[in-house]
Structures are given as C-alpha cells and as structure tokens.
Write a protein that holds these residues in place. Structure first.
Motif, PDB file in Angstrom:
ATOM      1  N   ARG A   1       0.275  -7.517  -8.159  1.00  0.00           N
ATOM      2  CA  ARG A   1      -1.091  -7.771  -7.697  1.00  0.00           C
ATOM      3  C   ARG A   1      -1.087  -8.061  -6.201  1.00  0.00           C
ATOM      4  O   ARG A   1      -0.462  -9.011  -5.751  1.00  0.00           O
ATOM      5  N   THR A   2      -1.812  -7.276  -5.453  1.00  0.00           N
ATOM      6  CA  THR A   2      -1.772  -7.336  -3.994  1.00  0.00           C
ATOM      7  C   THR A   2      -2.258  -8.663  -3.436  1.00  0.00           C
ATOM      8  O   THR A   2      -1.535  -9.331  -2.703  1.00  0.00           O
ATOM      9  N   PHE A   3      -3.471  -9.070  -3.757  1.00  0.00           N
ATOM     10  CA  PHE A   3      -4.063 -10.258  -3.136  1.00  0.00           C
ATOM     11  C   PHE A   3      -3.235 -11.509  -3.420  1.00  0.00           C
ATOM     12  O   PHE A   3      -2.930 -12.288  -2.518  1.00  0.00           O
ATOM     13  N   VAL A   4      -2.882 -11.708  -4.672  1.00  0.00           N
ATOM     14  CA  VAL A   4      -2.104 -12.894  -5.061  1.00  0.00           C
ATOM     15  C   VAL A   4      -0.755 -12.892  -4.358  1.00  0.00           C
ATOM     16  O   VAL A   4      -0.315 -13.918  -3.820  1.00  0.00           O
ATOM     17  N   THR A   5      -0.107 -11.747  -4.327  1.00  0.00           N
ATOM     18  CA  THR A   5       1.217 -11.640  -3.726  1.00  0.00           C
ATOM     19  C   THR A   5       1.190 -11.972  -2.242  1.00  0.00           C
ATOM     20  O   THR A   5       1.960 -12.818  -1.773  1.00  0.00           O
ATOM     21  N   ILE A   6       0.312 -11.334  -1.496  1.00  0.00           N
ATOM     22  CA  ILE A   6       0.313 -11.568  -0.042  1.00  0.00           C
ATOM     23  C   ILE A   6      -0.171 -12.967   0.301  1.00  0.00           C
ATOM     24  O   ILE A   6       0.279 -13.561   1.276  1.00  0.00           O
ATOM     25  N   LEU A   7      -1.073 -13.512  -0.505  1.00  0.00           N
ATOM     26  CA  LEU A   7      -1.520 -14.882  -0.266  1.00  0.00           C
ATOM     27  C   LEU A   7      -0.370 -15.869  -0.465  1.00  0.00           C
ATOM     28  O   LEU A   7      -0.146 -16.756   0.358  1.00  0.00           O
ATOM     29  N   ILE A   8       0.373 -15.694  -1.536  1.00  0.00           N
ATOM     30  CA  ILE A   8       1.530 -16.566  -1.800  1.00  0.00           C
ATOM     31  C   ILE A   8       2.560 -16.412  -0.690  1.00  0.00           C
ATOM     32  O   ILE A   8       3.085 -17.403  -0.174  1.00  0.00           O
ATOM     33  N   PHE A   9       2.862 -15.183  -0.298  1.00  0.00           N
ATOM     34  CA  PHE A   9       3.849 -14.950   0.766  1.00  0.00           C
ATOM     35  C   PHE A   9       3.420 -15.634   2.060  1.00  0.00           C
ATOM     36  O   PHE A   9       4.221 -16.279   2.733  1.00  0.00           O
ATOM     37  N   GLY A  10       2.156 -15.476   2.436  1.00  0.00           N
ATOM     38  CA  GLY A  10       1.665 -16.046   3.690  1.00  0.00           C
ATOM     39  C   GLY A  10       1.673 -17.562   3.691  1.00  0.00           C
ATOM     40  O   GLY A  10       2.145 -18.192   4.637  1.00  0.00           O
ATOM     41  N   VAL A  11       1.163 -18.164   2.623  1.00  0.00           N
ATOM     42  CA  VAL A  11       1.081 -19.625   2.560  1.00  0.00           C
ATOM     43  C   VAL A  11       2.470 -20.249   2.511  1.00  0.00           C
ATOM     44  O   VAL A  11       2.754 -21.216   3.232  1.00  0.00           O
ATOM     45  N   VAL A  12       3.347 -19.693   1.684  1.00  0.00           N
ATOM     46  CA  VAL A  12       4.700 -20.261   1.564  1.00  0.00           C
ATOM     47  C   VAL A  12       5.457 -20.141   2.880  1.00  0.00           C
ATOM     48  O   VAL A  12       6.090 -21.104   3.327  1.00  0.00           O
ATOM     49  N   SER A  13       5.391 -18.989   3.542  1.00  0.00           N
ATOM     50  CA  SER A  13       6.122 -18.839   4.809  1.00  0.00           C
ATOM     51  C   SER A  13       5.547 -19.738   5.897  1.00  0.00           C
ATOM     52  O   SER A  13       6.292 -20.300   6.701  1.00  0.00           O
ATOM     53  N   MET A  14       4.221 -19.910   5.910  1.00  0.00           N
ATOM     54  CA  MET A  14       3.603 -20.794   6.887  1.00  0.00           C
ATOM     55  C   MET A  14       4.059 -22.241   6.652  1.00  0.00           C
ATOM     56  O   MET A  14       4.443 -22.937   7.595  1.00  0.00           O
TER      57      MET A  14
ATOM     58  N   ILE B   1       0.849  -1.206   0.000  1.00  0.00           N
ATOM     59  CA  ILE B   1       0.000   0.000   0.000  1.00  0.00           C
ATOM     60  C   ILE B   1       0.880   1.251   0.000  1.00  0.00           C
ATOM     61  O   ILE B   1       0.680   2.174  -0.778  1.00  0.00           O
ATOM     62  N   LEU B   2       1.880   1.255   0.886  1.00  0.00           N
ATOM     63  CA  LEU B   2       2.798   2.388   0.945  1.00  0.00           C
ATOM     64  C   LEU B   2       3.597   2.510  -0.353  1.00  0.00           C
ATOM     65  O   LEU B   2       3.795   3.618  -0.868  1.00  0.00           O
TER      66      LEU B   2
END
Length: 186
Positions: free
Chosen positions: A133-146, A61-62
């Motif tokens: 793309r915000t949603f795809v990016t943060i979803l991938i980051f969250g799932v992969v790190s988890m 966002i920033l």
C-alpha cells in the motif's frame, strides 16, 4: 479487517522503515557531535523525512509498472535489488572511516537527504513490485526516518561511539532479510 491482519501488514513495513532510517540515524549520530541549534535539527529531520517519502513513492510507482509488465520476474528482480542494497549498505558502512561531517544547509542539505534516502528508492521499487500500500508505506518510511534523524542528532555526542557503524550494518542485514523473504514468497 482484523487486528492480526493489520499487524501482519504494518509490522514488516515498520521494521523495514526502521532499517532504512538507521542509515540516517547513524549519519545523524556523527553529525550530532557538532553543536547544532534546535532549529537546524528540526530542518534536517524534516528534510530527510520528506526525502524518505518522495524516493520510495517514485520507486513504488516504477515498481508497480514493472510488476504489471513483467509479473513474477519483476518480483525476483525486486528481491535481488533489496538484498543487493542490504549487502551494499553493510559493505560501505564497514569499509568507510568515520570522518568529521559538516552540518548540511541549503543545497547541501538537499543533496545530503537525497543521498541517505537513495536506499529507500530501491526498497520502494521492490515494494511496488510486491504491491504494498503506497500511502501507508511512504508515510511510515517518512515519519520513522524523520524521528530517527532527530533522535540521532539529539544523542549524537553520547551514542556515536556505541552505535555508529553498527546501526548501518544492522539496517543492511534487515534489508537482506526482507529481500530473501520476498524472493521465497514468489
């Protein structure tokens, strides 16, 4: 949208998510040496994954705001931040001794998740400037790190001596590479 376009868009994000998740994975390997209940492993992974969603989202966002205000200068700054973050990860992973880590719980788990996801804020900032793309990016980051956190915790006893610091170094090198790619795409 062709399959080649989807792959060309998602593959760099997956590689970057893997690079960011290697930090959590490496730390989890060390933490996995402590006997953990499956419930603790579950909560640690969920918490780290959640922070790897929140932090890049705030950064994106920033980053978008800065990109709209400052254009290509913001892209150059974002790529320099990404390279600096990668170099910092490599430096800190090589300069710190592996120490015995306690299992985080409660507020210490939140602080722990925040600390291992700070790098994803900077990456989110860079990606926001770049226009990912915000949603795809943060979803991938969250799932992969988890997933990497869970994997690290589960194999910690056996793999810590093999990967430990090298996982963090590899993650830092990958981030530097993406920073260089972003810099030359301006």
């Amino acid at each position: 949208m062709t399959i080649e376009h989807i792959i060309s868009e998602l593959l760099p994000l997956c590689i970057m998510a893997f690079a960011l998740g290697l930090d959590a994975f490496s730390v989890s390997l060390g933490m996995g040496m402590i006997t953990l209940k499956l419930r603790q492993i579950f909560y640690i992974g969920i918490t780290i994954g959640t922070f790897h969603i929140i932090m890049p989202f705030i950064g994106m966002i920033l980053g978008r705001f800065l990109s709209e205000q400052f254009g290509s200068i913001a892209t150059i700054i974002g790529s320099i931040l990404l390279m600096g973050l990668g170099f910092h990860i490599v430096y800190t992973s090589m300069s710190h001794d592996d120490e015995h880590r306690n299992v985080p719980a409660g507020a210490s788990l939140l602080l722990f998740a925040f600390s291992v996801s700070m790098d994803s804020f900077s990456v989110g900032l860079s990606l926001g400037i770049y226009g990912a793309r915000t949603f795809v990016t943060i979803l991938i980051f969250g799932v992969v790190s988890m997933m990497l956190t869970w994997f690290g915790l589960l194999i910690g006893r056996k793999a810590h001596s093999i990967l430990g610091t090298y996982g963090e170094v590899l993650g830092g090198v990958i981030l530097v590479g993406f920073g260089i790619k972003l810099l030359f795409s301006v």
